[in-house]
Design an enzyme around this catalytic site. Structure first.
Site, PDB file in Angstrom:
ATOM      1  N   HIS A  25      31.576  29.669 -17.806  1.00 30.85           N
ATOM      2  CA  HIS A  25      33.038  29.664 -17.783  1.00 30.85           C
ATOM      3  C   HIS A  25      33.528  28.354 -17.194  1.00 30.85           C
ATOM      4  O   HIS A  25      32.832  27.682 -16.424  1.00 30.85           O
ATOM      5  CB  HIS A  25      33.585  30.853 -16.976  1.00 30.85           C
ATOM      6  CG  HIS A  25      33.338  30.747 -15.487  1.00 30.85           C
ATOM      7  ND1 HIS A  25      34.211  30.121 -14.632  1.00 30.85           N
ATOM      8  CD2 HIS A  25      32.313  31.183 -14.720  1.00 30.85           C
ATOM      9  CE1 HIS A  25      33.746  30.175 -13.402  1.00 30.85           C
ATOM     10  NE2 HIS A  25      32.575  30.822 -13.424  1.00 30.85           N
ATOM     11  N   CYS A  26      34.752  27.966 -17.594  1.00 40.81           N
ATOM     12  CA  CYS A  26      35.408  26.805 -17.004  1.00 40.81           C
ATOM     13  C   CYS A  26      36.523  27.333 -16.116  1.00 40.81           C
ATOM     14  O   CYS A  26      36.477  28.468 -15.650  1.00 40.81           O
ATOM     15  CB  CYS A  26      35.922  25.868 -18.093  1.00 40.81           C
ATOM     16  SG  CYS A  26      37.103  26.633 -19.231  1.00 40.81           S
ATOM     17  N   ALA A  27      37.561  26.547 -15.892  1.00 38.09           N
ATOM     18  CA  ALA A  27      38.610  26.951 -14.949  1.00 38.09           C
ATOM     19  C   ALA A  27      39.407  28.156 -15.431  1.00 38.09           C
ATOM     20  O   ALA A  27      39.866  28.969 -14.630  1.00 38.09           O
ATOM     21  CB  ALA A  27      39.552  25.777 -14.697  1.00 38.09           C
ATOM     22  N   ARG A  71      38.638  29.722 -18.930  1.00 39.31           N
ATOM     23  CA  ARG A  71      38.105  30.376 -20.127  1.00 39.31           C
ATOM     24  C   ARG A  71      36.646  30.798 -19.960  1.00 39.31           C
ATOM     25  O   ARG A  71      35.852  30.078 -19.362  1.00 39.31           O
ATOM     26  CB  ARG A  71      38.213  29.428 -21.322  1.00 39.31           C
ATOM     27  CG  ARG A  71      39.613  29.293 -21.876  1.00 39.31           C
ATOM     28  CD  ARG A  71      39.727  28.052 -22.756  1.00 39.31           C
ATOM     29  NE  ARG A  71      39.937  26.850 -21.965  1.00 39.31           N
ATOM     30  CZ  ARG A  71      39.903  25.621 -22.451  1.00 39.31           C
ATOM     31  NH1 ARG A  71      39.642  25.433 -23.734  1.00 39.31           N
ATOM     32  NH2 ARG A  71      40.115  24.588 -21.678  1.00 39.31           N
TER      33      ARG A  71
END
Length: 478
Positions: free
Chosen positions: A31-33, A35
Site C-alpha cells: 500500500h501507499c499513502a 491506496r
C-alpha cells in the site's frame, strides 16, 4: 496495530479478497499513502464494479497493471493489516509490487516505466531546488509585493536570499551526472560507474557546452585512431545522460559476464568506463545533442507557430495521456527544456489540465451530492487533484462515466489559452496544482495568472460537466 483499530475493516478485506478472484489470484500486494495496490495473476477474475461498492472503498482502478483501491490516508494502513492476513501473503514493499507489475508489461510499457523510474529518484532534489528558486524569486524580483522587491525593502535578508540562490542552483550544475547515476542504477549497472561517466561529461577541462554554443569559447579537438573528437562538455545534456546511463549499465553487465573472475575487479570497470567514454564523445553525445535540439526546437516551434492552438491542444489532451501512462516521459522533456531555455511552459499547462478534471469532479459532486458513495469518492478525488494527483479522479469518476473526462479536457483548454496569452511559465518541474505555486516564474505577475488559469480551468470543467448532464441526462450505472 491494535486489533480494535483493524477489526472494523475485516469485512472490507474479506470482500476485496473474494472480488479479486481469491487469494490464489494474488501475485503481490502493498500500500501507499492512500491506496491498496495489488498485482493479480489474472485481471479478468476481478469484479472492479463490485470492488467500488465495498465499504470504505472510495474508488478503484487499474494502472500500470496494478489494481489500486482507494481507501484514504490512515484507513489504508488498517485495511492492509487485515488484508494481508485474509490473503495469506507476507509483507511486500511498494517497490516489490511495482517489480511484479512490470513483469506483466510489454517492452514499450517497460521502457516508459524505466524512464519514469529514472526521474522518480531525482525529483525530490529538483523539487527542493525549484521551491528554493521560487522563494528567491519572491524575495528578489520587484512587482511581486510592490514596486520594490522584498530584498530592497528589507536589506537585512539579502544574505538569506543569496544563500537560497546558491542552494537552488546547485543541483542544476550536476543534473546530467545525477541522471547518468540514476539511469545506470535503474538499468541494472553499477551506479558508481554512472557517476564516473557523469563526472566526465562535466569535466572542467572540457569546453563549457553553453559557452561553446554561444561562441564565447572554443573547443579543443583531438584525434584518436583517426577519429576527430571535439572536447565539449555536456552541461544541460539530459537526453545524453539518459542514453549514457543505459550504455554504462549494459556494458557493465556485459564485461562482468565475460571478463574472468581473477581480473574482473579492475578490468571490467576499466573497459566499461573507457568504452563508455569513447561512445560518449563519438556517437552518443552527438546523437543525444541532436535529439535534444530537435525536441526543444519542436516544442518551441509549436509554441511560436501554433500559438494558442498548441497550448490548447496540450492542455486538452494531457490528462488523456496520463491514462495511457505515457506522461512519465514528460519529465525528461521538461528537464531538457529548462536546461536549454531556463523556463518550463509545460508545467502550467499540466496544472490546468489537472484542474479541468477537478472542475469535472466538482460538477459530478454537484450532480450527485445526495449519493453518499459518490460524495465520498468525489471529495477525496478532488483533494488529491489539488496536490497534483489525478488518478483517483480519472479512474474513480471521470473516465468511468466518460462525459466528465471530456468536459474536464474542454475546461483545461481555457486554462491553456490563458497560460499562453499571459505567458505563465515555471522555473522547475515535478510539482503542479497547489505545490506548483512555489516554482512559478514571477515575471509579469506569474503567480496571480497561474492562480487565475487554474481557477478558470476548474470553472469551465464544472460548467461543461453540469451542462452536459442537464441536457443529456446520462445514466450513472456502469
Amino acid at each position: 496495530m491494535s486489533k480494535n483499530n483493524t477489526s472494523k475493516y475485516n469485512e472490507a478485506a474479506k470482500d476485496v479478497v473474494h472480488l479479486i478472484g481469491g487469494k490464489e489470484n494474488i501475485q503481490g500486494a502493498a500500500h501507499c499513502a492512500t491506496r491498496l495496490r495489488i498485482v493479480l495473476k489474472d485481471n479478468d477474475k476481478m469484479d472492479l464494479k463490485a470492488i467500488e461498492q465495498v465499504e470504505h472503498v472510495k474508488g478503484a482502478f487499474v494502472a500500470g497493471d496494478q489494481l489500486q483501491i482507494i481507501f484514504g490516508a490512515g484507513i489504508v494502513n488498517n485495511v492492509f493489516e487485515v488484508f494481508k492476513v485474509e490473503a495469506g501473503i507476507a509483507d511486500m514493499s511498494l517497490s516489490d509490487v511495482k517489480e511484479q507489475s512490470t513483469k506483466k508489461q510489454n517492452p514499450f510499457q517497460r521502457g516508459i516505466k524505466a524512464l519514469s523510474d529514472v526521474f522518480v529518484q531525482i525529483i525530490p532534489g529538483l523539487l527542493a531546488a525549484a521551491l528554493l528558486m521560487g522563494i528567491t524569486g519572491l524575495l528578489g524580483q520587484p512587482g511581486v509585493f510592490g514596486e520594490r522587491s522584498v530584498v530592497e525593502m528589507y536589506p537585512s535578508i539579502t544574505g538569506i536570499n543569496r544563500f537560497f540562490q546558491i542552494m537552488s542552483t546547485g543541483i542544476f550544475t550536476i543534473l546530467p551526472l545525477l541522471v547518468v547515476y540514476s539511469a545506470t542504477k535503474r538499468f541494472g549497472g553499477n551506479p558508481v560507474l554512472g557517476l564516473v561517466i557523469g563526472a566526465i561529461m562535466l569535466h572542467p577541462d572540457l569546453g563549457n557546452a553553453f559557452a561553446v554554443a554561444s561562441g564565447d569559447a572554443n573547443a579543443e579537438q583531438i584525434n584518436i585512431l583517426g577519429l576527430n573528437i571535439e572536447l565539449v562538455g555536456f552541461q544541460g545534456g539530459i537526453i545524453v545522460a539518459l542514453m549514457m546511463g543505459l550504455v554504462v549499465a549494459k556494458l557493465d553487465q556485459f564485461f562482468n559476464k565475460k571478463v574472468p573472475d581473477m581480473i574482473k575487479l579492475f578490468l571490467a570497470p576499466l573497459l566499461t568506463v573507457t568504452l563508455s567514454g569513447l561512445l560518449l564523445f563519438v556517437i552518443i553525445g552527438p546523437l543525444g545533442r541532436t535529439l535534444a535540439d530537435y525536441l526543444t526546437y519542436s516544442l518551441m516551434w509549436g509554441t511560436e507557430n501554433l500559438g494558442v492552438i498548441g497550448f490548447i491542444l496540450f492542455a486538452g489532451v494531457q490528462q488523456i495521456v496520463v491514462i495511457t501512462g505515457l506522461h512519465h516521459v514528460i519529465g525528461a522533456v521538461e528537464a531538457q527544456l529548462l536546461a536549454d531555455t531556463g523556463f518550463n511552459f509545460i508545467m502550467p499547462l499540466m496544472s490546468v489540465a489537472l484542474m479541468g478534471q477537478g472542475g469535472a469532479v466538482l460538477g459530478y459532486l454537484f450532480l450527485r451530492w445526495k449519493d453518499d458513495k459518490a460524495r465520498q469518492i468525489g471529495v477525496s478525488s478532488f483533494g488529491s487533484l489539488l496536490f497534483g494527483i489525478s488518478e483517483p479522479a480519472l479512474f474513480g469518476i471521470n473516465l468511468k462515466y466518460k462525459f466528465p473526462l471530456i468536459a474536464g479536457c474542454l475546461g483545461a483548454t481555457f486554462g491553456g489559452a490563458y497560460v499562453y496569452f499571459l505567458n505563465v511559465t515555471a522555473l522547475g518541474f515535478g510539482a503542479t496544482a497547489i505545490p506548483g505555486f512555489a516554482i512559478v516564474a514571477t515575471q509579469g505577475g506569474g503567480h496571480l495568472h497561474y492562480l487565475i488559469a487554474n481557477i478558470l480551468a476548474i470553472v469551465m470543467g464544472f460548467i461543461f460537466t453540469v451542462a452536459y448532464a442537464k441536457i443529456k441526462k446520462p445514466s450513472y450505472e456502469v
